[in-house]
Scaffold this active site. Structure first.
Site, PDB file in Angstrom:
ATOM      1  N   ASP A  37      47.628  40.829  45.789  1.00 33.16           N
ATOM      2  CA  ASP A  37      48.001  40.196  44.522  1.00 33.16           C
ATOM      3  C   ASP A  37      49.521  40.124  44.358  1.00 33.16           C
ATOM      4  O   ASP A  37      50.255  40.913  44.950  1.00 33.16           O
ATOM      5  CB  ASP A  37      47.374  40.986  43.363  1.00 33.16           C
ATOM      6  CG  ASP A  37      47.337  40.183  42.074  1.00 33.16           C
ATOM      7  OD1 ASP A  37      47.436  38.942  42.138  1.00 33.16           O
ATOM      8  OD2 ASP A  37      47.217  40.800  41.007  1.00 33.16           O
ATOM      9  N   GLY A  38      49.960  39.175  43.549  1.00 33.80           N
ATOM     10  CA  GLY A  38      51.386  39.073  43.208  1.00 33.80           C
ATOM     11  C   GLY A  38      52.123  37.944  43.914  1.00 33.80           C
ATOM     12  O   GLY A  38      53.347  37.837  43.781  1.00 33.80           O
ATOM     13  N   GLY A  40      52.078  34.701  43.264  1.00 36.00           N
ATOM     14  CA  GLY A  40      52.616  33.730  42.300  1.00 36.00           C
ATOM     15  C   GLY A  40      53.872  34.258  41.628  1.00 36.00           C
ATOM     16  O   GLY A  40      54.894  33.561  41.550  1.00 36.00           O
ATOM     17  N   ARG A  41      53.800  35.508  41.166  1.00 38.84           N
ATOM     18  CA  ARG A  41      54.953  36.100  40.480  1.00 38.84           C
ATOM     19  C   ARG A  41      56.128  36.261  41.438  1.00 38.84           C
ATOM     20  O   ARG A  41      57.280  36.030  41.085  1.00 38.84           O
ATOM     21  CB  ARG A  41      54.563  37.452  39.853  1.00 38.84           C
ATOM     22  CG  ARG A  41      53.815  37.295  38.546  1.00 38.84           C
ATOM     23  CD  ARG A  41      53.133  38.560  38.147  1.00 38.84           C
ATOM     24  NE  ARG A  41      51.955  38.809  38.995  1.00 38.84           N
ATOM     25  CZ  ARG A  41      51.401  39.998  39.162  1.00 38.84           C
ATOM     26  NH1 ARG A  41      51.905  41.059  38.566  1.00 38.84           N
ATOM     27  NH2 ARG A  41      50.331  40.129  39.922  1.00 38.84           N
ATOM     28  N   HIS A  84      52.004  31.793  48.063  1.00 40.68           N
ATOM     29  CA  HIS A  84      50.769  31.849  48.859  1.00 40.68           C
ATOM     30  C   HIS A  84      51.064  31.632  50.338  1.00 40.68           C
ATOM     31  O   HIS A  84      50.470  32.274  51.204  1.00 40.68           O
ATOM     32  CB  HIS A  84      49.761  30.814  48.361  1.00 40.68           C
ATOM     33  CG  HIS A  84      49.307  31.065  46.949  1.00 40.68           C
ATOM     34  ND1 HIS A  84      48.995  32.323  46.495  1.00 40.68           N
ATOM     35  CD2 HIS A  84      49.137  30.229  45.890  1.00 40.68           C
ATOM     36  CE1 HIS A  84      48.639  32.251  45.217  1.00 40.68           C
ATOM     37  NE2 HIS A  84      48.721  30.994  44.822  1.00 40.68           N
ATOM     38  N   SER A 141      38.985  34.564  44.795  1.00 43.29           N
ATOM     39  CA  SER A 141      37.818  35.070  44.071  1.00 43.29           C
ATOM     40  C   SER A 141      37.013  33.921  43.468  1.00 43.29           C
ATOM     41  O   SER A 141      37.514  32.796  43.332  1.00 43.29           O
ATOM     42  CB  SER A 141      38.267  36.024  42.956  1.00 43.29           C
ATOM     43  OG  SER A 141      38.818  35.294  41.872  1.00 43.29           O
ATOM     44  N   THR A 142      35.770  34.229  43.080  1.00 37.40           N
ATOM     45  CA  THR A 142      34.930  33.208  42.432  1.00 37.40           C
ATOM     46  C   THR A 142      35.555  32.792  41.094  1.00 37.40           C
ATOM     47  O   THR A 142      35.219  31.744  40.558  1.00 37.40           O
ATOM     48  CB  THR A 142      33.492  33.738  42.205  1.00 37.40           C
ATOM     49  OG1 THR A 142      33.565  35.067  41.650  1.00 37.40           O
ATOM     50  CG2 THR A 142      32.694  33.797  43.487  1.00 37.40           C
ATOM     51  N   GLU A 143      36.470  33.621  40.576  1.00 38.17           N
ATOM     52  CA  GLU A 143      37.148  33.299  39.311  1.00 38.17           C
ATOM     53  C   GLU A 143      38.422  32.475  39.539  1.00 38.17           C
ATOM     54  O   GLU A 143      38.954  31.882  38.592  1.00 38.17           O
ATOM     55  CB  GLU A 143      37.519  34.593  38.562  1.00 38.17           C
ATOM     56  CG  GLU A 143      36.330  35.324  37.957  1.00 38.17           C
ATOM     57  CD  GLU A 143      35.442  36.013  38.991  1.00 38.17           C
ATOM     58  OE1 GLU A 143      35.974  36.525  40.001  1.00 38.17           O
ATOM     59  OE2 GLU A 143      34.207  36.013  38.818  1.00 38.17           O
ATOM     60  N   LEU A 200      39.226  45.449  66.155  1.00 37.78           N
ATOM     61  CA  LEU A 200      39.219  45.437  64.687  1.00 37.78           C
ATOM     62  C   LEU A 200      38.176  44.450  64.134  1.00 37.78           C
ATOM     63  O   LEU A 200      38.020  43.345  64.653  1.00 37.78           O
ATOM     64  CB  LEU A 200      40.611  45.010  64.186  1.00 37.78           C
ATOM     65  CG  LEU A 200      40.774  44.877  62.674  1.00 37.78           C
ATOM     66  CD1 LEU A 200      40.918  46.252  62.030  1.00 37.78           C
ATOM     67  CD2 LEU A 200      41.993  44.016  62.327  1.00 37.78           C
ATOM     68  N   ARG A 259      43.222  47.062  38.456  1.00 33.91           N
ATOM     69  CA  ARG A 259      41.816  46.704  38.201  1.00 33.91           C
ATOM     70  C   ARG A 259      41.246  46.169  39.505  1.00 33.91           C
ATOM     71  O   ARG A 259      42.000  45.865  40.433  1.00 33.91           O
ATOM     72  CB  ARG A 259      41.714  45.666  37.083  1.00 33.91           C
ATOM     73  CG  ARG A 259      42.600  44.441  37.281  1.00 33.91           C
ATOM     74  CD  ARG A 259      42.399  43.409  36.142  1.00 33.91           C
ATOM     75  NE  ARG A 259      43.372  42.335  36.240  1.00 33.91           N
ATOM     76  CZ  ARG A 259      44.435  42.193  35.451  1.00 33.91           C
ATOM     77  NH1 ARG A 259      44.678  43.061  34.497  1.00 33.91           N
ATOM     78  NH2 ARG A 259      45.270  41.175  35.619  1.00 33.91           N
ATOM     79  N   GLU A 318      38.861  55.561  47.702  1.00 30.38           N
ATOM     80  CA  GLU A 318      40.126  55.991  47.098  1.00 30.38           C
ATOM     81  C   GLU A 318      40.951  54.746  46.775  1.00 30.38           C
ATOM     82  O   GLU A 318      41.046  53.832  47.606  1.00 30.38           O
ATOM     83  CB  GLU A 318      40.911  56.884  48.078  1.00 30.38           C
ATOM     84  CG  GLU A 318      40.218  58.180  48.425  1.00 30.38           C
ATOM     85  CD  GLU A 318      40.033  59.092  47.220  1.00 30.38           C
ATOM     86  OE1 GLU A 318      40.859  59.052  46.292  1.00 30.38           O
ATOM     87  OE2 GLU A 318      39.032  59.846  47.218  1.00 30.38           O
TER      88      GLU A 318
HETATM   89  C1  IPE Z   1      42.421  38.998  42.469  1.00 30.51           C
HETATM   90  O1  IPE Z   1      43.647  38.607  41.942  1.00 30.51           O
HETATM   91  C2  IPE Z   1      41.952  37.975  43.463  1.00 30.51           C
HETATM   92  C3  IPE Z   1      42.708  37.881  44.699  1.00 30.51           C
HETATM   93  C4  IPE Z   1      43.738  38.618  45.048  1.00 30.51           C
HETATM   94  C5  IPE Z   1      42.205  36.918  45.627  1.00 30.51           C
HETATM   95  P1  IPE Z   1      43.750  37.796  40.585  1.00 30.51           P
HETATM   96  O2  IPE Z   1      45.186  37.528  40.375  1.00 30.51           O
HETATM   97  O3  IPE Z   1      42.845  36.636  40.611  1.00 30.51           O
HETATM   98  O4  IPE Z   1      43.181  38.858  39.540  1.00 30.51           O
HETATM   99  P2  IPE Z   1      43.382  38.972  37.973  1.00 30.51           P
HETATM  100  O5  IPE Z   1      43.172  37.601  37.399  1.00 30.51           O
HETATM  101  O6  IPE Z   1      44.792  39.442  37.748  1.00 30.51           O
HETATM  102  O7  IPE Z   1      42.391  39.979  37.530  1.00 30.51           O
HETATM  103  C1  IPE Z   2      47.099  36.623  44.753  1.00 29.53           C
HETATM  104  O1  IPE Z   2      48.279  36.289  44.104  1.00 29.53           O
HETATM  105  C2  IPE Z   2      46.529  35.462  45.554  1.00 29.53           C
HETATM  106  C3  IPE Z   2      45.358  34.831  44.938  1.00 29.53           C
HETATM  107  C4  IPE Z   2      44.725  35.249  43.884  1.00 29.53           C
HETATM  108  C5  IPE Z   2      44.876  33.623  45.567  1.00 29.53           C
HETATM  109  P1  IPE Z   2      48.279  35.577  42.701  1.00 29.53           P
HETATM  110  O2  IPE Z   2      48.250  34.104  42.903  1.00 29.53           O
HETATM  111  O3  IPE Z   2      47.222  36.112  41.826  1.00 29.53           O
HETATM  112  O4  IPE Z   2      49.705  35.999  42.156  1.00 29.53           O
HETATM  113  P2  IPE Z   2      50.057  36.491  40.703  1.00 29.53           P
HETATM  114  O5  IPE Z   2      49.172  37.646  40.413  1.00 29.53           O
HETATM  115  O6  IPE Z   2      49.806  35.325  39.790  1.00 29.53           O
HETATM  116  O7  IPE Z   2      51.483  36.861  40.798  1.00 29.53           O
HETATM  117 MG    MG Z   3      47.121  37.683  40.543  1.00 26.21          MG
END
Ligand code: IPE
Ligand code: IPE
Ligand code: MG
Length: 244
Positions: free
Chosen positions: A22-23, A25-26, A39, A67-69, A133, A196, A209
């Protein structure tokens, strides 16, 4: 010995490591770049990480890519992500054959383009005899969706008379998930500062863990992995029991 192997020498190496990458985008936005720039950078980090985790002695590596979301995001972001997957999976095919990596794409195939499904099938088929692996990429993956799909498979077997309700066990459910035959993760790392699970492997993470770091995925590297493994080594896993 590779650099990472030196760094983790003498440590208890988790057999299965799962990562919520995660992270992205930011990370990009902090540099005044579009989210999709993050990405692309994140995809490169995964590529490097596969070799690093393998050299560290990790046997199973599972990453959350979509994710599915995540379909809720803009059409443009989703489309860039899927273009990256197509390119990345092609590269992975070649690399995995060179490095003896067995690949699986976990998640639902529903809603994916036929071309991508073809690449996924080819990747899984080509690498299935590899003995190094095991690398799982979660694309269009949701933990609750996975449980629904598992229950449906079990229901089909039940109606066909292949099993009775008494046969339904934790084992049978595990065997109908996307990670059938694999051990549950020992360590789950989430980058990007959120604490989360966002629908990632809820069934499999029951006794895993957790390690959360503020480092954004594009900045995650070998030393960050070493930190997570060291932290894991300080944990006392009791699995509900008592340490004598
Ligand atoms: C979780 O990250 C999904 C992936 C890393 C693929 P999200 O950025 O979608 O999660 P939320 O929205 O912060 O819970
Ligand atoms: C995780 O990074 C990659 C995917 C969910 C596809 P994000 O795109 O969620 O980046 P942030 O959390 O918005 O920084
Ligand atoms: Mg994210």
């Amino acid at each position: 010995m590779s650099e990472i192997a030196e760094k983790v020498k003498g440590l208890n190496i988790p057999k299965h490591v799962a990562v919520i990458m995660d992270g992205n985008g930011r990370w990009a936005q902090e540099q005044g770049q579009p989210r999709t720039y993050g990405h692309a950078a994140g995809a490169e980090v995964v590529e490097n990480m596969v070799e690093i985790v393998s050299d560290a002695g990790i046997e199973f590596f599972t990453v959350y890519a979509f994710s599915t979301e995540n379909w809720k995001r803009s059409e443009e972001e989703v489309s860039v992500l899927f273009s990256l997957f197509a390119v990345y999976l092609q590269k992975l095919m070649k690399k995995s054959m060179e490095n003896n990596v067995r690949c699986f794409i976990i998640g639902s195939r529903e809603g994916l383009d036929k071309e991508l499904i073809d690449v996924i099938n080819e990747l899984e088929e080509k690498t299935k005899e590899n003995t190094g692996l095991t690398f799982n990429i979660a694309i269009n993956y949701g933990g609750r969706d996975e449980i629904v799909r598992a229950v449906k498979k079990i229901a089909v077997d039940l109606i066909a008379g292949n099993i009775t309700p008494e046969d339904i066990s934790e084992n049978l459910i595990s065997e109908n998930t996307d990670t059938a035959g694999m051990p549950d993760p020992d360590l789950m790392i989430r980058t990007g500062g959120e604490e989360r699970i966002s629908n990632f492997l809820p069934w499999q993470l029951a006794y895993t863990e957790f390690y959360f770091t503020d480092v954004n995925w594009p900045d995650f590297d070998e030393d960050e992995l070493v930190k997570a493994i060291k932290k894991f080594n300080g944990r006392e896993r009791r699995f509900g029991g008592v340490i004598k």
